[in-house]
Design a protein around this motif. Structure first.
Motif, PDB file in Angstrom:
ATOM      1  N   SER A  23      33.188  22.884  49.927  1.00  0.00           N
ATOM      2  CA  SER A  23      33.982  24.565  50.954  1.00  0.00           C
ATOM      3  C   SER A  23      34.311  24.855  51.963  1.00  0.00           C
ATOM      4  O   SER A  23      33.239  24.887  52.759  1.00  0.00           O
ATOM      5  N   GLN A  62      25.605  36.211  45.770  1.00  0.00           N
ATOM      6  CA  GLN A  62      27.209  36.530  45.189  1.00  0.00           C
ATOM      7  C   GLN A  62      27.294  38.171  45.002  1.00  0.00           C
ATOM      8  O   GLN A  62      26.748  38.915  44.293  1.00  0.00           O
ATOM      9  N   ARG A 150      34.046  35.587  48.769  1.00  0.00           N
ATOM     10  CA  ARG A 150      33.779  34.146  48.712  1.00  0.00           C
ATOM     11  C   ARG A 150      33.616  33.212  50.541  1.00  0.00           C
ATOM     12  O   ARG A 150      32.930  33.015  50.385  1.00  0.00           O
ATOM     13  N   ASN A 154      29.649  32.105  51.195  1.00  0.00           N
ATOM     14  CA  ASN A 154      29.641  30.784  51.429  1.00  0.00           C
ATOM     15  C   ASN A 154      29.702  30.295  52.927  1.00  0.00           C
ATOM     16  O   ASN A 154      28.392  29.344  53.380  1.00  0.00           O
TER      17      ASN A 154
END
Length: 227
Positions: A23, A62, A150, A154
């Motif tokens: 990532s 999330q 995102r 991460n």
């Protein structure tokens, strides 16, 4: 394939290796802390964006999970606020706890359709009775206010993985343990020393060869000790 190639029945087949995915799209700690401070303190931002952004930046939740949170998952014990987003309640920092309690106390927007009496109340309600905010709507709300879900998640995952063993990370966030192990590996941390310290505190011993925490699985309890 080697057998058929050796007998001239087929041509040699070369299969390229799939590169390991890491990532690279993530916020560094400084950017993440600045955004988190903004979510906690900037009252000019919509409260839903502040609350959802803080949960992503601090706990790596999330957006899909955040939008399904209900008010029942937020509990108050004295001055402490807990959120059950994974398997167990997690104690929230006071400012985040106060922010989420403020979100719960807000009345629905004027155009919001009221939820039914037997429907769990959504922490992030949508405009359909009993349904949460649409996933795209939540993501767009965050994007409009400078929070890209995102990279933010991460960055938070990398930070948590650098501070927690895989078993505890999985338990905290409701991740599969293999996912937690991959993030621990990405964070380049070896938790053998962590286990040794915890064992010393409790008067036990840990075998480096038998129970490395980076392979945390059924043999590692939630407190980090080997069974």
């Amino acid at each position: 394939m080697n057998w058929t190639t050796g007998r001239g029945l087929s041509r040699r087949l070369t299969v390229p290796l799939i590169p390991r995915q890491e990532s690279a799209d993530l916020l560094d700690d400084d950017e993440r802390r600045q955004l988190l401070q903004r979510c906690l303190a900037d009252e000019a931002l919509p409260i839903q964006a502040r609350a959802a952004g803080a949960l992503i930046l601090l706990f790596a939740l999330q957006a899909q999970r955040i939008r399904h949170l209900t008010t029942d998952q937020l509990t108050q014990k004295g001055d402490d606020t807990y959120l059950t987003a994974g398997r167990h309640p997690v104690l929230l920092p006071p400012r985040l706890g106060a922010l989420l309690q403020d979100l719960v106390s807000r009345s629905p927007a004027p155009l919001m359709i009221p939820h039914g009496p037997n429907t769990p109340r959504r922490l992030f309600p949508g405009r359909v009775p009993g349904q949460p905010i649409d996933g795209h709507s939540l993501t767009n709300l965050l994007n409009r206010h400078g929070i890209s879900a995102r990279p933010a998640r991460n960055g938070a995952l990398a930070a948590l993985a650098s501070d927690l063993p895989a078993a505890i990370l999985a338990d905290l966030l409701g991740l599969h343990v293999n996912t937690a192990v991959r993030w621990i590996t990405y964070a380049r941390r070896d938790w053998t020393d962590y286990l040794a310290v915890r064992a010393a505190e409790r008067g036990g011993t840990v075998s480096r060869s038998v129970c490395p925490a980076r392979h945390a699985g059924p043999g590692v309890r939630r407190d980090g000790h080997c069974e």
